[in-house]
Design a protein around this motif. Sequence first.
Motif, mmCIF file in Angstrom:
data_model
loop_
_atom_site.group_PDB
_atom_site.id
_atom_site.type_symbol
_atom_site.label_atom_id
_atom_site.label_comp_id
_atom_site.label_asym_id
_atom_site.label_seq_id
_atom_site.Cartn_x
_atom_site.Cartn_y
_atom_site.Cartn_z
ATOM 1 N N ASP A 24 0.826 -1.203 0.000
ATOM 2 C CA ASP A 24 0.000 0.000 0.000
ATOM 3 C C ASP A 24 0.864 1.258 0.000
ATOM 4 O O ASP A 24 0.539 2.237 -0.684
ATOM 5 N N ALA A 28 1.080 4.180 -2.868
ATOM 6 C CA ALA A 28 0.881 5.590 -2.549
ATOM 7 C C ALA A 28 2.041 6.441 -3.068
ATOM 8 O O ALA A 28 1.823 7.537 -3.612
ATOM 9 N N ALA A 31 1.599 6.637 -6.814
ATOM 10 C CA ALA A 31 0.461 7.486 -7.158
ATOM 11 C C ALA A 31 0.788 8.958 -6.955
ATOM 12 O O ALA A 31 0.290 9.823 -7.692
ATOM 13 N N GLY A 32 1.627 9.247 -5.977
ATOM 14 C CA GLY A 32 2.023 10.623 -5.717
ATOM 15 C C GLY A 32 3.143 11.118 -6.607
ATOM 16 O O GLY A 32 3.581 12.269 -6.467
ATOM 17 N N ARG A 188 -3.357 5.700 6.051
ATOM 18 C CA ARG A 188 -4.019 6.816 5.360
ATOM 19 C C ARG A 188 -3.254 7.112 4.067
ATOM 20 O O ARG A 188 -2.557 8.108 3.924
ATOM 21 N N TRP A 189 -3.420 6.199 3.120
ATOM 22 C CA TRP A 189 -2.578 6.198 1.919
ATOM 23 C C TRP A 189 -2.893 7.347 0.976
ATOM 24 O O TRP A 189 -1.994 7.849 0.303
ATOM 25 N N GLU A 190 -4.135 7.773 0.907
ATOM 26 C CA GLU A 190 -4.467 8.907 0.043
ATOM 27 C C GLU A 190 -3.762 10.174 0.522
ATOM 28 O O GLU A 190 -3.300 10.981 -0.294
ATOM 29 N N GLU A 191 -3.652 10.336 1.825
ATOM 30 C CA GLU A 191 -2.956 11.501 2.358
ATOM 31 C C GLU A 191 -1.457 11.415 2.070
ATOM 32 O O GLU A 191 -0.809 12.428 1.774
ATOM 33 N N ALA A 193 -0.111 9.886 -0.513
ATOM 34 C CA ALA A 193 0.030 10.189 -1.941
ATOM 35 C C ALA A 193 -0.053 11.689 -2.193
ATOM 36 O O ALA A 193 0.698 12.233 -3.007
ATOM 37 N N ALA A 194 -0.955 12.365 -1.487
ATOM 38 C CA ALA A 194 -1.102 13.815 -1.661
ATOM 39 C C ALA A 194 0.141 14.555 -1.188
ATOM 40 O O ALA A 194 0.587 15.522 -1.834
#
Length: 214
Positions: A24, A28, A31-32, A188-191, A193-194
């Motif tokens: 994961d 991330a 993706a980032g 909190r993988w979306e964070e 990546a952001a």
Amino acid sequence: MTDVFGPHRVVPVVVLDDPGRADDLGAALAAGGLPVAEVTFRSPDAPAVLRRMADREDLVVGAGTVLTAEQVDLAHRSGARFVVSPGLGPDVVRRCQQLDLPVLPGVSTATEVMQALSLGVDLVKFFPAEPSGGLPAVSALADAFRQVRFVPTGGITAARAPDYLAHPAVAAVGGTWMVPPALLKAGRWEEVAALCAAAVAATAADPVVVPVTS
């Protein structure tokens, strides 16, 4: 001389104890837009984390906090593409050179820079960067050693990173601000990546290929 980090001027320094979260995290990072990482050898499970991340074709992963030649061998077996050490250990450097494994030893003084040069290394980790004098210290060392490039790591934040990267002797910076352990632990993988995307955006104006001497 090996271009290990590619065009990336920010190297996430990963502290992750759970190999089950490695995939994961790798996703991330990719993706980032920051598919490079230094996995620190600070826990018994770190080699397994490194192996899981190194198995991904979209990442360049190395081992950090490598203190001994035996850990170099472990990092190599675990798929590390480079090795980072907090200090300048001749045994670590020489073992990496024997394995043709790029190595980034840590320095904080002129004496240590000279020792690195004597070992054939001209790209070094400046560590711990902020406690050791920050950018003024890097500038002073760069004035004395024009052939050396630095990767400052330690205490660097998103706000401070652009100042370091603006210096011509700074090849890249390392840090945890885009991979904070609390976010990794919470998944909190979306964070994550952001934060990686923001780090990329902050350095995209002046991309530099980072060489690592093995």
